[in-house]
Design a protein around this motif. Structure first.
Motif, PDB file in Angstrom:
ATOM      1  N   ALA A  32       0.814  -1.209   0.000  1.00  0.00           N
ATOM      2  CA  ALA A  32       0.000   0.000   0.000  1.00  0.00           C
ATOM      3  C   ALA A  32       0.850   1.262   0.000  1.00  0.00           C
ATOM      4  N   HIS A  33       1.992   1.220   0.698  1.00  0.00           N
ATOM      5  CA  HIS A  33       2.840   2.407   0.813  1.00  0.00           C
ATOM      6  C   HIS A  33       4.297   1.955   0.898  1.00  0.00           C
ATOM      7  N   PRO A  34       5.180   2.490   0.044  1.00  0.00           N
ATOM      8  CA  PRO A  34       6.579   2.033   0.073  1.00  0.00           C
ATOM      9  C   PRO A  34       7.286   2.312   1.388  1.00  0.00           C
ATOM     10  N   ALA A  35       6.943   3.420   2.049  1.00  0.00           N
ATOM     11  CA  ALA A  35       7.611   3.750   3.315  1.00  0.00           C
ATOM     12  C   ALA A  35       7.327   2.694   4.379  1.00  0.00           C
ATOM     13  N   ASP A  36       6.116   2.151   4.389  1.00  0.00           N
ATOM     14  CA  ASP A  36       5.768   1.149   5.394  1.00  0.00           C
ATOM     15  C   ASP A  36       6.513  -0.158   5.165  1.00  0.00           C
ATOM     16  N   VAL A  37       6.710  -0.518   3.907  1.00  0.00           N
ATOM     17  CA  VAL A  37       7.486  -1.725   3.607  1.00  0.00           C
ATOM     18  C   VAL A  37       8.922  -1.548   4.084  1.00  0.00           C
ATOM     19  N   MET A  38       9.474  -0.352   3.872  1.00  0.00           N
ATOM     20  CA  MET A  38      10.849  -0.094   4.303  1.00  0.00           C
ATOM     21  C   MET A  38      10.949  -0.088   5.822  1.00  0.00           C
ATOM     22  N   ARG A  39       9.956   0.482   6.498  1.00  0.00           N
ATOM     23  CA  ARG A  39       9.965   0.476   7.967  1.00  0.00           C
ATOM     24  C   ARG A  39       9.912  -0.946   8.503  1.00  0.00           C
ATOM     25  N   ASP A  40       9.119  -1.799   7.859  1.00  0.00           N
ATOM     26  CA  ASP A  40       9.062  -3.201   8.263  1.00  0.00           C
ATOM     27  C   ASP A  40      10.431  -3.866   8.120  1.00  0.00           C
ATOM     28  N   SER A  41      11.149  -3.512   7.058  1.00  0.00           N
ATOM     29  CA  SER A  41      12.490  -4.064   6.857  1.00  0.00           C
ATOM     30  C   SER A  41      13.433  -3.613   7.962  1.00  0.00           C
ATOM     31  N   PHE A  42      13.336  -2.330   8.355  1.00  0.00           N
ATOM     32  CA  PHE A  42      14.180  -1.836   9.443  1.00  0.00           C
ATOM     33  C   PHE A  42      13.914  -2.630  10.722  1.00  0.00           C
ATOM     34  N   SER A  43      12.645  -2.882  11.007  1.00  0.00           N
ATOM     35  CA  SER A  43      12.278  -3.592  12.237  1.00  0.00           C
ATOM     36  C   SER A  43      12.809  -5.022  12.229  1.00  0.00           C
ATOM     37  N   ARG A  44      12.740  -5.685  11.068  1.00  0.00           N
ATOM     38  CA  ARG A  44      13.211  -7.074  10.993  1.00  0.00           C
ATOM     39  C   ARG A  44      14.701  -7.180  11.282  1.00  0.00           C
ATOM     40  N   PHE A  45      15.448  -6.134  10.955  1.00  0.00           N
ATOM     41  CA  PHE A  45      16.885  -6.152  11.184  1.00  0.00           C
ATOM     42  C   PHE A  45      17.296  -5.333  12.411  1.00  0.00           C
ATOM     43  N   PHE A  46      16.290  -4.977  13.236  1.00  0.00           N
ATOM     44  CA  PHE A  46      16.524  -4.270  14.496  1.00  0.00           C
ATOM     45  C   PHE A  46      17.271  -2.946  14.286  1.00  0.00           C
ATOM     46  N   LEU A  47      16.945  -2.254  13.210  1.00  0.00           N
ATOM     47  CA  LEU A  47      17.555  -0.958  12.928  1.00  0.00           C
ATOM     48  C   LEU A  47      16.651   0.155  13.434  1.00  0.00           C
ATOM     49  N   PRO A  48      17.182   1.123  14.144  1.00  0.00           N
ATOM     50  CA  PRO A  48      16.348   2.208  14.670  1.00  0.00           C
ATOM     51  C   PRO A  48      15.856   3.121  13.553  1.00  0.00           C
ATOM     52  N   TYR A  49      14.593   3.521  13.667  1.00  0.00           N
ATOM     53  CA  TYR A  49      14.058   4.434  12.647  1.00  0.00           C
ATOM     54  C   TYR A  49      14.778   5.773  12.707  1.00  0.00           C
ATOM     55  N   ILE A  50      15.047   6.253  13.940  1.00  0.00           N
ATOM     56  CA  ILE A  50      15.837   7.466  14.132  1.00  0.00           C
ATOM     57  C   ILE A  50      17.213   7.048  14.632  1.00  0.00           C
ATOM     58  N   PRO A  51      18.315   7.371  13.938  1.00  0.00           N
ATOM     59  CA  PRO A  51      18.343   8.206  12.730  1.00  0.00           C
ATOM     60  C   PRO A  51      18.428   7.417  11.427  1.00  0.00           C
ATOM     61  N   VAL A  52      18.662   6.081  11.485  1.00  0.00           N
ATOM     62  CA  VAL A  52      18.981   5.327  10.269  1.00  0.00           C
ATOM     63  C   VAL A  52      17.798   5.281   9.304  1.00  0.00           C
ATOM     64  N   GLY A  53      16.645   4.809   9.782  1.00  0.00           N
ATOM     65  CA  GLY A  53      15.490   4.661   8.905  1.00  0.00           C
ATOM     66  C   GLY A  53      15.059   5.974   8.292  1.00  0.00           C
ATOM     67  N   TRP A  54      15.004   7.009   9.112  1.00  0.00           N
ATOM     68  CA  TRP A  54      14.591   8.333   8.628  1.00  0.00           C
ATOM     69  C   TRP A  54      15.531   8.819   7.532  1.00  0.00           C
ATOM     70  N   THR A  55      16.835   8.623   7.735  1.00  0.00           N
ATOM     71  CA  THR A  55      17.817   9.061   6.738  1.00  0.00           C
ATOM     72  C   THR A  55      17.634   8.313   5.426  1.00  0.00           C
ATOM     73  N   VAL A  56      17.402   7.005   5.503  1.00  0.00           N
ATOM     74  CA  VAL A  56      17.211   6.204   4.295  1.00  0.00           C
ATOM     75  C   VAL A  56      15.986   6.678   3.527  1.00  0.00           C
ATOM     76  N   LEU A  57      14.870   6.904   4.235  1.00  0.00           N
ATOM     77  CA  LEU A  57      13.655   7.351   3.564  1.00  0.00           C
ATOM     78  C   LEU A  57      13.850   8.701   2.888  1.00  0.00           C
ATOM     79  N   LYS A  58      14.536   9.612   3.554  1.00  0.00           N
ATOM     80  CA  LYS A  58      14.781  10.926   2.962  1.00  0.00           C
ATOM     81  C   LYS A  58      15.701  10.816   1.749  1.00  0.00           C
TER      82      LYS A  58
END
Length: 360
Positions: free
Chosen positions: A231-257
């Motif tokens: 439904a939304h590419p950002a949500d798929v990417m956030r799910d990937s971050f969670s599976r690999f135990f990566l913090p959304y701030i700052p890593v995930g946020w930087t990747v999305l930007k």
């Protein structure tokens, strides 16, 4: 434990009234010191060597943190580069004749594909465009070809940019997939055996998400079937971050930007759940209930966002991300969906012309 306390006068701390006190509130011995990073601090403030010695230490800590952040972000971005593997089999293994084709897409890049003509005398027929998922190629669409070909459709499948035998073009995105689908439509309009007024698309995973975008943006595409679309590419990417135990701030946020910067658009503007509202068109959403790559909630969100008069949702219990086509009744339901909506176009044409329309 010692605490540093000051008396206040007129809202200001009096330096001469500041002292260290023990845990019971009694003044500490004169000249008492509280350690700070291994250095002494006097009763009137920090020792004169404290900051001189510790600012470099803090700088090293901050520097290491920034390097860790950038390094982790870089590794995540590298992991988003899709594997590139040419096909090993062709439609010949399914007993189907085919033509290897190449056609241009955005940015002057060239796409490689297969055109599989319908059986029978050459005539204008409906065409179904088949779109693979991330990291795959034209070979992934072989299981879908026999039953769609038997139903009387011309078929076109292609390697998206950066996949299979098509040109490279940096990171793959759902927007690039959608642009490539529209490039396929442009190509089909040049073929004499194609009825360019009756084109449909079937896409898997990111190819399914892109099929929604392309059909919403291009009225030449009449109907879409998706399997495992998000439904939304950002949500798929956030799910990937969670599976690999990566913090959304700052890593995930930087990747999305970074992705938004490379795409040149916000991810909201290319989210299928937003695009599906822009135009009413027939769509069949197929999703495995046990899908761990794109959770089934994405299909439900797409269904909620679409025009309910034209959308069908088929959730398959026990199926995952890549095996929905093995579900009993899959072939018949997909063919029935396309037949129904292509036939509706014939009915409109007959009414307008007052004659008979040919059904593909």
């Amino acid at each position: 434990m010692l605490t540093f306390r000051c008396r206040r006068s007129g809202g200001r701390a009096e330096g001469s009234g500041c002292s260290w006190q023990d845990g019971f509130g009694y003044p500490a011995a004169q000249g008492g010191a509280e350690p700070f990073f291994g250095h002494n601090v006097t009763e009137t403030g920090f020792g004169e060597n404290t900051w001189r010695h510790n600012v470099p230490l803090l700088g090293w800590v901050l520097g290491a943190g920034v390097l860790l952040w950038l390094g982790t972000t870089g590794l995540v971005l590298l992991s988003f580069r899709n594997p590139r593997k040419p096909h090993a089999r062709t439609p010949a293994v399914k007993g189907l004749g085919f033509e290897e084709v190449r056609f241009p897409t955005k940015g002057g890049k060239m796409l490689y594909g297969w055109f599989v003509p319908a059986d029978g005398e050459p005539e204008k027929r409906s065409v179904l465009i088949l779109v693979h998922g991330w990291g795959r190629n034209v070979e992934r669409m072989l299981p879908y070809m026999p039953f769609l070909h038997q139903a009387g459709y011309h078929l076109l499948t292609f390697d998206a940019r950066g996949h299979g035998s098509s040109d490279r073009d940096g990171y793959s995105t759902v927007l690039k997939f959608a642009e490539d689908i529209r490039a396929a439509v442009n190509y089909l309009e040049t073929r004499p055996e194609v009825d360019a007024g009756r084109l449909g698309v079937l896409g898997l995973s990111i190819g399914g998400a892109a099929s929604i975008l392309a059909t919403a943006w291009d009225e030449r595409l009449r109907a879409a079937v998706t399997v495992g679309a998000f439904a939304h590419p950002a949500d798929v990417m956030r799910d990937s971050f969670s599976r690999f135990f990566l913090p959304y701030i700052p890593v995930g946020w930087t990747v999305l930007k970074f992705v938004e910067w490379r795409v040149g658009r916000s991810l909201d503007s290319i989210a299928p759940e937003n695009a599906i509202r822009q135009r009413s068109f027939p769509v069949l959403l197929i999703h495995g209930e046990a899908d761990r790559v794109v959770p089934v909630e994405h299909a439900r969100r797409l269904h909620q966002s679409a025009n309910r008069d034209n959308v069908e949702l088929w959730i398959q219990p026990g199926r995952g991300h890549s095996n929905c086509h093995l579900e009993p009744g899959f072939d018949g339901r997909v063919v029935g969906f396309f037949d129904t909506h292509m036939a509706e176009l014939d009915t409109v044409a007959e009414t307008s012309a007052g004659g008979q329309g040919a059904r593909a």
